[in-house]
Design a protein around this motif. Sequence first.
Motif, PDB file in Angstrom:
ATOM      1  N   LEU A  49     -66.221  -3.319 -19.874  1.00  0.00           N
ATOM      2  CA  LEU A  49     -67.405  -4.151 -19.650  1.00  0.00           C
ATOM      3  C   LEU A  49     -67.685  -5.062 -20.835  1.00  0.00           C
ATOM      4  O   LEU A  49     -67.940  -6.261 -20.665  1.00  0.00           O
ATOM      5  CB  LEU A  49     -68.629  -3.258 -19.406  1.00  0.00           C
ATOM      6  N   MET A  50     -67.657  -4.488 -22.051  1.00  0.00           N
ATOM      7  CA  MET A  50     -67.968  -5.295 -23.233  1.00  0.00           C
ATOM      8  C   MET A  50     -66.985  -6.451 -23.385  1.00  0.00           C
ATOM      9  O   MET A  50     -67.386  -7.595 -23.646  1.00  0.00           O
ATOM     10  CB  MET A  50     -67.964  -4.416 -24.487  1.00  0.00           C
ATOM     11  N   GLU A  51     -65.694  -6.162 -23.222  1.00  0.00           N
ATOM     12  CA  GLU A  51     -64.698  -7.227 -23.361  1.00  0.00           C
ATOM     13  C   GLU A  51     -64.806  -8.241 -22.228  1.00  0.00           C
ATOM     14  O   GLU A  51     -64.684  -9.452 -22.449  1.00  0.00           O
ATOM     15  CB  GLU A  51     -63.290  -6.631 -23.408  1.00  0.00           C
ATOM     16  N   PHE A  52     -65.059  -7.765 -21.016  1.00  0.00           N
ATOM     17  CA  PHE A  52     -65.199  -8.663 -19.869  1.00  0.00           C
ATOM     18  C   PHE A  52     -66.375  -9.619 -20.060  1.00  0.00           C
ATOM     19  O   PHE A  52     -66.243 -10.837 -19.907  1.00  0.00           O
ATOM     20  CB  PHE A  52     -65.376  -7.847 -18.588  1.00  0.00           C
ATOM     21  N   PHE A  53     -67.541  -9.076 -20.422  1.00  0.00           N
ATOM     22  CA  PHE A  53     -68.728  -9.905 -20.607  1.00  0.00           C
ATOM     23  C   PHE A  53     -68.540 -10.891 -21.766  1.00  0.00           C
ATOM     24  O   PHE A  53     -68.950 -12.052 -21.695  1.00  0.00           O
ATOM     25  CB  PHE A  53     -69.964  -9.042 -20.855  1.00  0.00           C
ATOM     26  N   PHE A  54     -67.914 -10.420 -22.858  1.00  0.00           N
ATOM     27  CA  PHE A  54     -67.728 -11.284 -24.023  1.00  0.00           C
ATOM     28  C   PHE A  54     -66.786 -12.449 -23.710  1.00  0.00           C
ATOM     29  O   PHE A  54     -67.057 -13.590 -24.082  1.00  0.00           O
ATOM     30  CB  PHE A  54     -67.168 -10.465 -25.193  1.00  0.00           C
ATOM     31  N   THR A  55     -65.694 -12.153 -23.024  1.00  0.00           N
ATOM     32  CA  THR A  55     -64.703 -13.205 -22.760  1.00  0.00           C
ATOM     33  C   THR A  55     -65.136 -14.164 -21.651  1.00  0.00           C
ATOM     34  O   THR A  55     -64.798 -15.341 -21.683  1.00  0.00           O
ATOM     35  CB  THR A  55     -63.341 -12.600 -22.380  1.00  0.00           C
ATOM     36  N   GLU A  56     -65.887 -13.669 -20.673  1.00  0.00           N
ATOM     37  CA  GLU A  56     -66.291 -14.514 -19.550  1.00  0.00           C
ATOM     38  C   GLU A  56     -67.524 -15.362 -19.859  1.00  0.00           C
ATOM     39  O   GLU A  56     -67.762 -16.379 -19.210  1.00  0.00           O
ATOM     40  CB  GLU A  56     -66.583 -13.641 -18.314  1.00  0.00           C
ATOM     41  N   ALA A  57     -68.302 -14.943 -20.835  1.00  0.00           N
ATOM     42  CA  ALA A  57     -69.555 -15.652 -21.132  1.00  0.00           C
ATOM     43  C   ALA A  57     -69.295 -16.937 -21.913  1.00  0.00           C
ATOM     44  O   ALA A  57     -68.310 -17.037 -22.649  1.00  0.00           O
ATOM     45  CB  ALA A  57     -70.483 -14.747 -21.936  1.00  0.00           C
ATOM     46  N   PRO A  58     -70.171 -17.940 -21.778  1.00  0.00           N
ATOM     47  CA  PRO A  58     -70.075 -19.148 -22.602  1.00  0.00           C
ATOM     48  C   PRO A  58     -70.264 -18.799 -24.076  1.00  0.00           C
ATOM     49  O   PRO A  58     -70.888 -17.799 -24.425  1.00  0.00           O
ATOM     50  CB  PRO A  58     -71.232 -20.017 -22.096  1.00  0.00           C
ATOM     51  N   PHE A  59     -69.754 -19.634 -24.958  1.00  0.00           N
ATOM     52  CA  PHE A  59     -69.823 -19.417 -26.407  1.00  0.00           C
ATOM     53  C   PHE A  59     -71.267 -19.201 -26.863  1.00  0.00           C
ATOM     54  O   PHE A  59     -71.547 -18.357 -27.716  1.00  0.00           O
ATOM     55  CB  PHE A  59     -69.213 -20.619 -27.126  1.00  0.00           C
ATOM     56  N   SER A  60     -72.191 -19.946 -26.280  1.00  0.00           N
ATOM     57  CA  SER A  60     -73.591 -19.887 -26.724  1.00  0.00           C
ATOM     58  C   SER A  60     -74.328 -18.641 -26.242  1.00  0.00           C
ATOM     59  O   SER A  60     -75.447 -18.378 -26.673  1.00  0.00           O
ATOM     60  CB  SER A  60     -74.342 -21.129 -26.229  1.00  0.00           C
ATOM     61  N   MET A  61     -73.718 -17.852 -25.347  1.00  0.00           N
ATOM     62  CA  MET A  61     -74.424 -16.707 -24.741  1.00  0.00           C
ATOM     63  C   MET A  61     -73.672 -15.389 -24.917  1.00  0.00           C
ATOM     64  O   MET A  61     -73.939 -14.425 -24.210  1.00  0.00           O
ATOM     65  CB  MET A  61     -74.635 -16.952 -23.242  1.00  0.00           C
ATOM     66  N   ARG A  62     -72.743 -15.326 -25.856  1.00  0.00           N
ATOM     67  CA  ARG A  62     -71.875 -14.148 -25.931  1.00  0.00           C
ATOM     68  C   ARG A  62     -72.588 -12.854 -26.312  1.00  0.00           C
ATOM     69  O   ARG A  62     -72.319 -11.810 -25.753  1.00  0.00           O
ATOM     70  CB  ARG A  62     -70.727 -14.431 -26.911  1.00  0.00           C
TER      71      ARG A  62
END
Length: 532
Positions: free
Chosen positions: A472-485
Motif C-alpha cells: 500500500l505504501m509503495e503503491f500510494f507513493f508511486t501513483e500519487a502526484p509529486f505534490s501529494m506524496r
Amino acid sequence: MDKGMNLNAWEGYADWRNRPALRSHHGGVIAASFVLAVEVLENLAYLANASNLVLYLSKFMKFSPSNSANTVTNFMGTAFLLAVLGGFLSDAYFTTYRIYLISAVTQLLGLMILTVQAHLRSLNPPICTPTNRNISCEEVDSGKAAMLYAGLYTVALGVGGIKGSLPPHGAEQFDEHTPHGRKQRSAFFNYFVFCLACGALIAVTFVVWIEDNKGWQWGFGIATASILMSIPIFVLGSNTYRIKVPIGSPITTIFKVLTAATYNFWTSRKSNAAIDDVSTTPSTAIEETPTQDLEFLNHALSPNTTETPPQYLHCTTKQVEEVKSVIKILPIFMSTIMLNCCLAQLSTFSVQQAATMNTVIGSLRIPPASLPVFPVLFIMVLAPVYNHIMVPYSRKLTNTETGITHLQRIGTGLVLSIVAMAVAALVETKRKHVALKSGLIDSTETLPITFLWVALQYLFLGSADLFSLAGLMEFFFTEAPFSMRSLATSLSWASLAMGYYLSSVLVDLVNFVTGGFCETPWLYGANLNHYR
C-alpha cells in the motif's frame, strides 16, 4: 559556476537549512538508513504500549473487556487517522523533516503523562482482585480518566504525525527517474516494514515482560526513552537528507478541480438548455490534451458555455490529472479497510482470549500481549527473503521492473486476512468448548488449553500485514502526484484507522442488535467466556 550548481541540484528538493539539495551530497541509501533506524525506535515506543494497552485498561484501570477493546481501537484509529494530517502538513506548509521532529516531541510529552499516572498510585483506581469473572470492579473516576485520555491522545497526535511524515521522508531519498533508484525505493519500503517489525519484537517481548512483571511505569518509561533516543538519531542524518519543498495545499487543488468541474458542468447545461444554437469557445486555454479517464473532471478545463468562470476556479491540465490520480487510488484504499478491521482484533479480543489460556511453555510464562511475536518474527524472516529472492526471481520470470506488482501484494494480504479470521473463529469455538467442559466458565482460573492456538491467527494476519502495508505504501507513493506524496502515503495508515474504528462500530452494533432480543448483549460484561 551557477550552471554547474543547477545541474548538480535536485529539482524540487532542499537540504535541512533550505538550501538547494545537491546530487553529490544528499539522498541515497545512507540518508534512508537513518530513517530506518528511527523507525525501529519509533515503533518500539508506540507498540510497547499499544500491544498491551487492552490489559492495562482492563486490569489496572478496571474497564470491562468490551470498553477496553473499544478504547484501544479508538486510540489506535485516531493515531493512524492523524497520519493524514501529518502527511497534509508535510506536503502543504512544512516538510517531512520538521513534522517528524514536532511529532516526536508531542509523543514524548504524551508518554511522560502516562508514565507519571502509572507511577503514582493516587492517580490509579482502588486495587480490586475478584475471584469470580462476573464481578466487575469500580472503573477509574472521571478526573483520573481525563489524565489517561489526555496522555493517550497526545501520544496519538504524535504517532499520527510520525506515521504521516517518516515513510515518505525515507522514500524521497531515492531518484525515481532511474530504474536503480526505483528498485532502491521499493527495497526501502520492504525494509521499512522489517524495521517496524524489529521495533515490535522488542516491544512485545522485553517491554511487555517488564510491564507485566515490574510495573507499567517501567514500560511507559522505556517507551519514553525510546522516542527520546530517536530524535538525536534522526537529527544526526540532517546533512544527508534531501527534503521535498512544500508547494501548497494538495487539498486546495482537489477541491478547486472538483468545484470547477461541477460549476462548469452545470453552467454548461443551463446555457445549452437556453441557447441551443450558440457556438461557444472555451474560456480557458488547455495546455495539453487531458486523458479521458474520469471525464467529468475535464469540465474543470473547458466549459462549453459563454459564461466565464471565476478566476479562482481556473485549473490547469496538470492539476486535473493530479486529482484524477488521487481519485483512482481511493478504491484500493477502501478495499483494505476490512483487512485492517481484522488486524484490530489482534490488539484487543485476541489478547484477552490468550489471557484466559495457559501461557506457559516449559518453565517460561509468556505474557499474552507477547503473542504478536509470532507474526513479527515471520515478517523479519519473510521481508529479506521477499526482497532478495522472491522479487529478483519474479523480475526474471515476468521480465518487468517490479516483478510482483503492488496490487498483487495487496491482494495476497486480503486473501490471508480471510484465512486468518476463519482460523480465529474456529479457535474461539475450541476455547469456549474447553471452558465449558472444564467447568471454568465463571472462574478466573487458567483454562487447560495452550495460548499457541491463538498464535495461528496472528501468523496469518501478520503475513497479511507484510504484504498489504508495504504494498500500500509503495503503491500510494508511486501513483500519487509529486505534490501529494506524503498525503497519499498516509492513506495506508488511514486505512488502518478506518479498520480500527470499524472494529469499535462492529462491537457496539453487535451489542445494540443483540441487546434487543437477549437478556445480555453478546459482547457485554466482564466475563469474556460469556461473549459470543
